[in-house]
Write a protein that holds these residues in place. Structure first.
Motif, PDB file in Angstrom:
ATOM      1  N   PRO A  18       0.810  -1.219   0.000  1.00 22.04           N
ATOM      2  CA  PRO A  18       0.000   0.000   0.000  1.00 22.04           C
ATOM      3  C   PRO A  18       0.845   1.270   0.000  1.00 22.04           C
ATOM      4  CG  PRO A  18      -0.695  -1.467   1.784  1.00 22.04           C
ATOM      5  CD  PRO A  18       0.498  -2.083   1.125  1.00 22.04           C
ATOM      6  N   ALA A  19       1.953   1.256   0.732  1.00 27.00           N
ATOM      7  CA  ALA A  19       2.825   2.431   0.767  1.00 27.00           C
ATOM      8  C   ALA A  19       3.437   2.691  -0.610  1.00 27.00           C
ATOM      9  CB  ALA A  19       3.923   2.245   1.814  1.00 27.00           C
ATOM     10  N   ALA A  20       3.861   1.642  -1.291  1.00 25.56           N
ATOM     11  CA  ALA A  20       4.469   1.791  -2.619  1.00 25.56           C
ATOM     12  C   ALA A  20       3.458   2.326  -3.632  1.00 25.56           C
ATOM     13  CB  ALA A  20       5.035   0.457  -3.093  1.00 25.56           C
ATOM     14  N   LEU A  21       2.209   1.935  -3.501  1.00 26.51           N
ATOM     15  CA  LEU A  21       1.186   2.393  -4.444  1.00 26.51           C
ATOM     16  C   LEU A  21       0.868   3.873  -4.280  1.00 26.51           C
ATOM     17  CD1 LEU A  21      -1.224  -0.673  -4.399  1.00 26.51           C
ATOM     18  CD2 LEU A  21       0.557  -0.113  -6.069  1.00 26.51           C
ATOM     19  N   GLU A  22       1.230   4.448  -3.142  1.00 19.80           N
ATOM     20  CA  GLU A  22       1.012   5.870  -2.893  1.00 19.80           C
ATOM     21  C   GLU A  22       2.162   6.743  -3.397  1.00 19.80           C
ATOM     22  OE1 GLU A  22      -1.737   7.314  -1.554  1.00 19.80           O
ATOM     23  OE2 GLU A  22      -2.630   5.315  -1.653  1.00 19.80           O
ATOM     24  N   LEU A  23       3.270   6.126  -3.789  1.00 22.36           N
ATOM     25  CA  LEU A  23       4.444   6.886  -4.213  1.00 22.36           C
ATOM     26  C   LEU A  23       4.256   7.455  -5.610  1.00 22.36           C
ATOM     27  CD1 LEU A  23       7.280   4.487  -3.023  1.00 22.36           C
ATOM     28  CD2 LEU A  23       6.564   6.625  -1.942  1.00 22.36           C
ATOM     29  N   PRO A  24       4.923   8.577  -5.887  1.00 25.03           N
ATOM     30  CA  PRO A  24       4.866   9.130  -7.242  1.00 25.03           C
ATOM     31  C   PRO A  24       5.661   8.263  -8.213  1.00 25.03           C
ATOM     32  CG  PRO A  24       6.452  10.346  -5.923  1.00 25.03           C
ATOM     33  CD  PRO A  24       5.771   9.363  -4.999  1.00 25.03           C
ATOM     34  N   GLY A  25       5.446   8.480  -9.501  1.00 27.71           N
ATOM     35  CA  GLY A  25       6.260   7.797 -10.508  1.00 27.71           C
ATOM     36  C   GLY A  25       7.721   8.173 -10.301  1.00 27.71           C
ATOM     37  N   GLY A  26       8.612   7.308 -10.685  1.00 29.16           N
ATOM     38  CA  GLY A  26      10.031   7.585 -10.502  1.00 29.16           C
ATOM     39  C   GLY A  26      10.520   7.284  -9.104  1.00 29.16           C
ATOM     40  N   ALA A  27       9.746   6.498  -8.355  1.00 25.26           N
ATOM     41  CA  ALA A  27      10.132   6.147  -6.982  1.00 25.26           C
ATOM     42  C   ALA A  27      10.993   4.891  -6.968  1.00 25.26           C
ATOM     43  CB  ALA A  27       8.892   5.931  -6.132  1.00 25.26           C
ATOM     44  N   VAL A  28      11.742   4.742  -5.889  1.00 22.59           N
ATOM     45  CA  VAL A  28      12.592   3.578  -5.678  1.00 22.59           C
ATOM     46  C   VAL A  28      12.178   2.925  -4.366  1.00 22.59           C
ATOM     47  CG1 VAL A  28      14.971   2.851  -5.180  1.00 22.59           C
ATOM     48  CG2 VAL A  28      14.536   4.594  -6.910  1.00 22.59           C
ATOM     49  N   VAL A  29      12.149   1.585  -4.354  1.00 24.72           N
ATOM     50  CA  VAL A  29      11.854   0.847  -3.126  1.00 24.72           C
ATOM     51  C   VAL A  29      13.115   0.088  -2.714  1.00 24.72           C
ATOM     52  CG1 VAL A  29      10.450  -0.959  -2.053  1.00 24.72           C
ATOM     53  CG2 VAL A  29       9.418   0.591  -3.739  1.00 24.72           C
ATOM     54  N   LEU A  30      13.563   0.328  -1.488  1.00 23.73           N
ATOM     55  CA  LEU A  30      14.692  -0.406  -0.911  1.00 23.73           C
ATOM     56  C   LEU A  30      14.111  -1.301   0.178  1.00 23.73           C
ATOM     57  CD1 LEU A  30      17.232   2.515  -0.425  1.00 23.73           C
ATOM     58  CD2 LEU A  30      17.132   0.883  -2.307  1.00 23.73           C
ATOM     59  N   MET A  31      14.272  -2.618   0.022  1.00 23.03           N
ATOM     60  CA  MET A  31      13.657  -3.542   0.965  1.00 23.03           C
ATOM     61  C   MET A  31      14.674  -4.511   1.538  1.00 23.03           C
ATOM     62  SD  MET A  31      10.373  -6.049   0.537  1.00 23.03           S
ATOM     63  CE  MET A  31       9.316  -4.685   0.198  1.00 23.03           C
ATOM     64  N   ASP A  32      14.616  -4.659   2.853  1.00 22.86           N
ATOM     65  CA  ASP A  32      15.404  -5.667   3.538  1.00 22.86           C
ATOM     66  C   ASP A  32      14.932  -7.026   3.023  1.00 22.86           C
ATOM     67  OD1 ASP A  32      16.794  -7.287   5.295  1.00 22.86           O
ATOM     68  OD2 ASP A  32      15.794  -6.557   7.086  1.00 22.86           O
ATOM     69  N   ARG A  33      15.854  -7.879   2.686  1.00 25.68           N
ATOM     70  CA  ARG A  33      15.494  -9.190   2.139  1.00 25.68           C
ATOM     71  C   ARG A  33      15.101 -10.183   3.211  1.00 25.68           C
ATOM     72  NH1 ARG A  33      18.747 -13.092   0.165  1.00 25.68           N
ATOM     73  NH2 ARG A  33      17.440 -14.477  -0.969  1.00 25.68           N
ATOM     74  N   VAL A  34      15.589  -9.989   4.437  1.00 29.31           N
ATOM     75  CA  VAL A  34      15.314 -10.934   5.526  1.00 29.31           C
ATOM     76  C   VAL A  34      14.610 -10.181   6.655  1.00 29.31           C
ATOM     77  CG1 VAL A  34      16.322 -12.539   7.172  1.00 29.31           C
ATOM     78  CG2 VAL A  34      17.377 -12.253   4.928  1.00 29.31           C
ATOM     79  N   MET A  35      13.302 -10.395   6.757  1.00 27.60           N
ATOM     80  CA  MET A  35      12.517  -9.776   7.824  1.00 27.60           C
ATOM     81  C   MET A  35      11.693 -10.852   8.512  1.00 27.60           C
ATOM     82  SD  MET A  35      11.211  -6.151   6.302  1.00 27.60           S
ATOM     83  CE  MET A  35      10.761  -6.662   4.648  1.00 27.60           C
ATOM     84  N   ASP A  36      11.454 -10.659   9.791  1.00 28.88           N
ATOM     85  CA  ASP A  36      10.665 -11.620  10.557  1.00 28.88           C
ATOM     86  C   ASP A  36       9.277 -11.795   9.955  1.00 28.88           C
ATOM     87  OD1 ASP A  36      12.716 -11.998  12.344  1.00 28.88           O
ATOM     88  OD2 ASP A  36      11.982 -10.512  13.764  1.00 28.88           O
ATOM     89  N   GLY A  37       8.951 -13.026   9.601  1.00 26.53           N
ATOM     90  CA  GLY A  37       7.623 -13.346   9.101  1.00 26.53           C
ATOM     91  C   GLY A  37       7.260 -12.702   7.781  1.00 26.53           C
ATOM     92  N   ALA A  38       8.214 -12.180   7.058  1.00 23.85           N
ATOM     93  CA  ALA A  38       7.910 -11.470   5.824  1.00 23.85           C
ATOM     94  C   ALA A  38       8.447 -12.212   4.617  1.00 23.85           C
ATOM     95  CB  ALA A  38       8.514 -10.070   5.872  1.00 23.85           C
ATOM     96  N   GLU A  39       7.736 -12.071   3.565  1.00 20.35           N
ATOM     97  CA  GLU A  39       8.166 -12.631   2.291  1.00 20.35           C
ATOM     98  C   GLU A  39       8.576 -11.462   1.387  1.00 20.35           C
ATOM     99  OE1 GLU A  39       8.593 -15.765   1.870  1.00 20.35           O
ATOM    100  OE2 GLU A  39       7.662 -16.338   3.762  1.00 20.35           O
ATOM    101  N   SER A  40       9.802 -11.019   1.525  1.00 15.51           N
ATOM    102  CA  SER A  40      10.272  -9.839   0.804  1.00 15.51           C
ATOM    103  C   SER A  40      10.225 -10.002  -0.700  1.00 15.51           C
ATOM    104  CB  SER A  40      11.693  -9.499   1.240  1.00 15.51           C
ATOM    105  OG  SER A  40      11.732  -9.225   2.611  1.00 15.51           O
ATOM    106  N   VAL A  41      10.651 -11.146  -1.197  1.00 18.57           N
ATOM    107  CA  VAL A  41      10.670 -11.362  -2.649  1.00 18.57           C
ATOM    108  C   VAL A  41       9.254 -11.296  -3.205  1.00 18.57           C
ATOM    109  CG1 VAL A  41      11.245 -13.007  -4.465  1.00 18.57           C
ATOM    110  CG2 VAL A  41      12.811 -12.679  -2.553  1.00 18.57           C
ATOM    111  N   GLU A  42       8.309 -11.897  -2.505  1.00 16.09           N
ATOM    112  CA  GLU A  42       6.918 -11.868  -2.953  1.00 16.09           C
ATOM    113  C   GLU A  42       6.342 -10.452  -2.899  1.00 16.09           C
ATOM    114  OE1 GLU A  42       8.221 -14.125  -0.958  1.00 16.09           O
ATOM    115  OE2 GLU A  42       7.862 -16.033  -1.934  1.00 16.09           O
ATOM    116  N   THR A  43       6.726  -9.705  -1.884  1.00 16.54           N
ATOM    117  CA  THR A  43       6.256  -8.320  -1.765  1.00 16.54           C
ATOM    118  C   THR A  43       6.787  -7.473  -2.914  1.00 16.54           C
ATOM    119  OG1 THR A  43       6.122  -8.530   0.638  1.00 16.54           O
ATOM    120  CG2 THR A  43       6.169  -6.301  -0.266  1.00 16.54           C
TER     121      THR A  43
END
Length: 82
Positions: free
Chosen positions: A47-72
């Motif tokens: 939801p946060a990424a969908l609110e960003l303007p065009g030309g945005a970059v997402v930096l995501m930790d690959r290993v998070m508790d209970g999270a599926e980063s690759v799927e996100t």
């Protein structure tokens, strides 16, 4: 204000709040004019990424508790392709 060669916004996703604060400090000092958004959970990243303007970059930790980063990242890309 958009600066050529820099993203309009950066979303940083990490479950470590210290890392989020470090990323914010570094990005605000190094990425001129970009909006810096912080997200402490992968579940809130789409939801946060969908609110960003065009030309945005997402930096995501690959290993998070209970999270599926690759799927996100795949879900963000599916909803916001280049």
């Amino acid at each position: 204000m958009s600066v050529p060669g820099f993203p309009d916004a950066v979303l940083v996703v990490d479950d470590d709040r210290d890392q989020l604060q470090i990323a914010r400090l570094v990005l605000r000092s190094q990425v001129a004019g970009a909006r810096v958004e912080l997200c402490p959970a992968a579940a809130a990243a789409l939801p946060a990424a969908l609110e960003l303007p065009g030309g945005a970059v997402v930096l995501m930790d690959r290993v998070m508790d209970g999270a599926e980063s690759v799927e996100t990242v795949a879900a963000i890309h599916a909803r916001r392709p280049r």
